[in-house]
Design a protein around this motif. Structure first.
Motif, PDB file in Angstrom:
ATOM      1  N   VAL A 106       0.721  -1.287  -0.272  1.00 47.85           N
ATOM      2  CA  VAL A 106      -0.050  -0.012   0.472  1.00 47.85           C
ATOM      3  C   VAL A 106       0.578   1.203  -0.145  1.00 47.85           C
ATOM      4  CG1 VAL A 106      -1.935   1.146   1.007  1.00 47.85           C
ATOM      5  CG2 VAL A 106      -2.249  -1.136   1.059  1.00 47.85           C
ATOM      6  N   GLY A 107       2.233   1.393   0.590  1.00 52.71           N
ATOM      7  CA  GLY A 107       2.601   2.266   1.306  1.00 52.71           C
ATOM      8  C   GLY A 107       3.490   2.648  -0.636  1.00 52.71           C
ATOM      9  N   GLY A 108       3.809   1.299  -1.437  1.00 59.39           N
ATOM     10  CA  GLY A 108       4.304   2.130  -1.959  1.00 59.39           C
ATOM     11  C   GLY A 108       3.620   1.958  -3.565  1.00 59.39           C
ATOM     12  N   ALA A 109       2.449   1.426  -3.114  1.00 61.88           N
ATOM     13  CA  ALA A 109       1.038   2.556  -4.223  1.00 61.88           C
ATOM     14  C   ALA A 109       1.227   3.547  -3.928  1.00 61.88           C
ATOM     15  CB  ALA A 109      -0.076   1.706  -3.974  1.00 61.88           C
ATOM     16  N   SER A 110       1.235   4.324  -2.985  1.00 59.86           N
ATOM     17  CA  SER A 110       1.369   5.868  -2.691  1.00 59.86           C
ATOM     18  C   SER A 110       2.298   6.358  -2.747  1.00 59.86           C
ATOM     19  CB  SER A 110       0.866   5.685  -0.727  1.00 59.86           C
ATOM     20  OG  SER A 110       1.891   6.129   0.252  1.00 59.86           O
ATOM     21  N   ILE A 111       3.248   6.358  -2.936  1.00 58.04           N
ATOM     22  CA  ILE A 111       5.328   7.030  -3.792  1.00 58.04           C
ATOM     23  C   ILE A 111       4.971   6.964  -4.849  1.00 58.04           C
ATOM     24  CG2 ILE A 111       7.164   6.059  -3.399  1.00 58.04           C
ATOM     25  CD1 ILE A 111       6.868   7.579  -1.458  1.00 58.04           C
ATOM     26  N   ALA A 112       4.138   5.592  -5.780  1.00 64.93           N
ATOM     27  CA  ALA A 112       3.592   5.657  -7.329  1.00 64.93           C
ATOM     28  C   ALA A 112       2.776   6.846  -7.125  1.00 64.93           C
ATOM     29  CB  ALA A 112       3.502   4.147  -7.902  1.00 64.93           C
ATOM     30  N   ALA A 113       1.553   6.836  -6.308  1.00 68.29           N
ATOM     31  CA  ALA A 113       0.801   8.612  -7.057  1.00 68.29           C
ATOM     32  C   ALA A 113       1.398   9.096  -6.799  1.00 68.29           C
ATOM     33  CB  ALA A 113      -0.213   7.963  -5.606  1.00 68.29           C
ATOM     34  N   ALA A 114       2.898   9.588  -5.640  1.00 68.72           N
ATOM     35  CA  ALA A 114       2.749  10.762  -5.690  1.00 68.72           C
ATOM     36  C   ALA A 114       3.976  11.600  -6.668  1.00 68.72           C
ATOM     37  CB  ALA A 114       4.145  10.537  -3.738  1.00 68.72           C
ATOM     38  N   LEU A 115       5.424  10.078  -7.247  1.00 68.88           N
ATOM     39  CA  LEU A 115       5.595  10.030  -8.622  1.00 68.88           C
ATOM     40  C   LEU A 115       4.576  10.945  -9.925  1.00 68.88           C
ATOM     41  CD1 LEU A 115       7.801   9.668  -9.867  1.00 68.88           C
ATOM     42  CD2 LEU A 115       7.947   7.824 -10.161  1.00 68.88           C
ATOM     43  N   TRP A 116       3.615  10.462  -9.712  1.00 66.96           N
ATOM     44  CA  TRP A 116       3.016  10.758 -11.006  1.00 66.96           C
ATOM     45  C   TRP A 116       2.324  11.772 -10.102  1.00 66.96           C
ATOM     46  CZ3 TRP A 116      -2.449  12.495 -10.672  1.00 66.96           C
ATOM     47  CH2 TRP A 116      -3.264  12.737 -12.652  1.00 66.96           C
ATOM     48  N   PHE A 117       1.668  12.260  -9.206  1.00 64.33           N
ATOM     49  CA  PHE A 117       1.385  14.425  -8.958  1.00 64.33           C
ATOM     50  C   PHE A 117       2.787  15.092 -10.118  1.00 64.33           C
ATOM     51  CE2 PHE A 117      -1.251  12.455  -6.150  1.00 64.33           C
ATOM     52  CZ  PHE A 117      -3.281  13.360  -6.476  1.00 64.33           C
ATOM     53  N   VAL A 118       4.017  14.742  -8.946  1.00 63.19           N
ATOM     54  CA  VAL A 118       5.146  15.916  -9.455  1.00 63.19           C
ATOM     55  C   VAL A 118       5.008  15.882 -11.227  1.00 63.19           C
ATOM     56  CG1 VAL A 118       5.688  15.727  -6.722  1.00 63.19           C
ATOM     57  CG2 VAL A 118       7.174  13.999  -8.796  1.00 63.19           C
ATOM     58  N   ARG A 119       5.193  14.589 -11.527  1.00 65.95           N
ATOM     59  CA  ARG A 119       5.486  14.090 -12.757  1.00 65.95           C
ATOM     60  C   ARG A 119       4.787  15.072 -14.038  1.00 65.95           C
ATOM     61  NH1 ARG A 119       9.591  14.362 -13.973  1.00 65.95           N
ATOM     62  NH2 ARG A 119      10.485  13.459 -16.389  1.00 65.95           N
ATOM     63  N   LYS A 120       3.964  15.093 -13.643  1.00 63.70           N
ATOM     64  CA  LYS A 120       2.237  16.010 -13.804  1.00 63.70           C
ATOM     65  C   LYS A 120       2.177  16.920 -14.726  1.00 63.70           C
ATOM     66  CE  LYS A 120      -2.467  15.332 -14.767  1.00 63.70           C
ATOM     67  NZ  LYS A 120      -2.404  16.533 -15.170  1.00 63.70           N
ATOM     68  N   ARG A 121       2.918  17.851 -12.600  1.00 64.52           N
ATOM     69  CA  ARG A 121       2.889  18.591 -12.861  1.00 64.52           C
ATOM     70  C   ARG A 121       4.238  19.503 -13.570  1.00 64.52           C
ATOM     71  NH1 ARG A 121       0.736  22.758 -12.231  1.00 64.52           N
ATOM     72  NH2 ARG A 121      -1.127  21.853 -10.402  1.00 64.52           N
ATOM     73  N   GLN A 122       5.148  18.974 -13.413  1.00 60.08           N
ATOM     74  CA  GLN A 122       6.280  19.137 -13.860  1.00 60.08           C
ATOM     75  C   GLN A 122       6.787  18.810 -16.268  1.00 60.08           C
ATOM     76  OE1 GLN A 122       9.825  16.705 -12.227  1.00 60.08           O
ATOM     77  NE2 GLN A 122       9.807  17.577 -10.067  1.00 60.08           N
ATOM     78  N   GLY A 123       5.931  17.805 -15.772  1.00 59.05           N
ATOM     79  CA  GLY A 123       5.896  17.986 -17.609  1.00 59.05           C
ATOM     80  C   GLY A 123       7.093  17.345 -18.197  1.00 59.05           C
ATOM     81  N   GLU A 124       7.806  16.753 -17.828  1.00 60.82           N
ATOM     82  CA  GLU A 124       9.311  17.117 -18.272  1.00 60.82           C
ATOM     83  C   GLU A 124       9.737  15.340 -18.418  1.00 60.82           C
ATOM     84  OE1 GLU A 124      11.686  19.206 -15.056  1.00 60.82           O
ATOM     85  OE2 GLU A 124      10.724  20.491 -16.738  1.00 60.82           O
TER      86      GLU A 124
END
Length: 411
Positions: free
Chosen positions: A389-407
């Motif tokens: 579950v914790g790993g899934a939450s980190i994957a979600a965090a990575l998705w959030f910041v990569r979506k914002r960074q867009g690079e």
């Protein structure tokens, strides 16, 4: 680490970096030093585990609630003087903790101590931007992360020694004079910045313009899993592997020890490569560590657990240094305290969530609330579920910041 020099300040006394580091260390010690004394407090006050647990929870709760108001007050009345107020409050509350005659007075004093810690954590980060040369901000954020890790590592061993030698009251009393000394140094070394003429009210639309929301969400999710390691790890080591308390303490100190070593290098990496790629790298390493924590202990026992922690912890320090730098980078001077408060709020809500929600997931995975009597395989199953579950939450965090960074990710 050998060639590391304290960051250069502009026009302030050379004690300034020491002040910021000591303030962060004290707030972190307040979180970790008391845990080792909970069994003693249960006996001294004839209280249940759930009652003495409030000694820890109330500190985190008030710290969480007051980080945002602390930042706004710093912006409005001057960050140096509000930091001094927080240090004095923390020191006074620490003394009252040591003098408490019953559990509920101790809990009340711990609540006040948490309020002081909220001012210390928030204003320490906010003051970095106005006292540190721009080229060394990342390195300084890494230094503060290192001091936080030192506090986490030092707290249990320091608390155990003091409680065994001088009694449980000493674990609180020792913090009071250190806090007073830090307040004195802050008055001498840090600039008394002019208060803002504007209101300390938080404008949520400004946060959207500053693109900080995804990074605050990531901060929450990362803190959530890091607290889960501190909650679940001891149960696995003690009840699944049958290790003695002293050995459990040694194993649990591995992660904070790595954080101490990785903090400043992570900050340097941010200064050299920029915060965005280091942030992504840190989350990827954290995700790898969470997956390894879910899988390796079942395969390799203690050595598998240690290997997973060795992977996880540097990722946390890279994330912290990069995320703090990125969030504070473009904040106007009169908003630094408020944004720093939100940064602390997201972290502390994550800590509370890790202690409560992730603990519930672990209990559910074990299949019994009486974890001390559960089979080792059940405890391993609970830990596997927790970190998946914790790993899934980190994957979600990575998705959030990569979506914002867009690079694209590249170092």
């Amino acid at each position: 680490m050998r060639n590391f020099r304290l960051p250069q300040f502009r026009g302030v006394h050379s004690q300034a970096p020491f002040c910021l580091a000591l303030s962060m260390l004290l707030a972190s010690l307040g979180t970790s030093i008391v845990n080792i004394a909970l069994p003693t407090l249960s006996l001294v006050f004839d209280a249940s585990f759930h009652e003495v647990q409030w000694v820890v929870i109330v500190y985190l709760a008030t710290l969480t609630v007051f980080v945002v108001p602390a930042g706004g007050l710093g912006d409005r009345f001057g960050r140096q003087r509000v930091l001094v107020f927080g240090l004095v409050l923390f020191s006074s509350a620490s003394a009252f903790c040591g003098l408490a005659s019953n559990l509920w007075l101790l809990i009340a004093a711990r609540a006040a101590q948490g309020v002081g810690a909220a001012f210390m954590m928030t204003l320490t980060i906010a003051l970095v931007r106005e006292t540190i040369a721009t080229a060394r901000v990342g390195q300084t954020m890494g230094l503060l992360g290192t001091m936080s890790a030192i506090g986490t590592a030092l707290g249990p061993s320091m608390g155990g020694l003091l409680a065994g030698w001088l009694g449980w009251r000493a674990i609180f009393m020792v913090l009071a004079p250190i806090g007073v000394l830090t307040a004195f140094l802050v008055l001498r070394a840090l600039p008394d910045n002019a208060p803002s003429r504007g209101s300390a009210r938080i404008d949520l639309s400004a946060f959207r313009d500053l693109h900080v929301l995804p990074y605050l969400i990531a901060n929450f999710l990362v803190a959530n899993i890091m607290m889960a390691t501190l909650i679940v790890g001891p149960f696995y080591l003690a009840f699944a592997l049958g290790l003695r308390e002293a050995i459990v303490g040694m194993v649990m100190s591995i992660g904070p020890a790595i954080s101490i070593c990785a903090g400043v290098p992570s900050g340097r990496l941010v200064d050299m490569k920029g915060p965005r790629p280091v942030l992504s790298l840190g989350l990827i390493v954290l995700l790898s560590g969470a997956i390894l924590l879910a899988m390796l202990p079942q395969i390799a026992g203690l050595s598998g657990y240690i290997m997973a922690i060795v992977v996880l912890t540097p990722g946390y320090q890279m994330f912290q240094s990069a995320n703090n730098t990125l969030v504070m980078a473009d904040v106007p001077t009169d908003r630094r305290g408020a944004i720093s408060g939100l940064l602390g709020l997201s972290r502390n809500v994550g800590l509370v969530s890790g202690a409560s929600i992730m603990g519930m997931i672990f209990n559910w995975g074990v299949g019994s609330s009486a974890i001390e009597s559960a089979a080792p395989s059940a405890i391993v199953s609970g830990m596997r579920l927790t970190f998946l579950v914790g790993g899934a939450s980190i994957a979600a965090a990575l998705w959030f910041v990569r979506k914002r960074q867009g690079e694209r990710f590249a170092l």
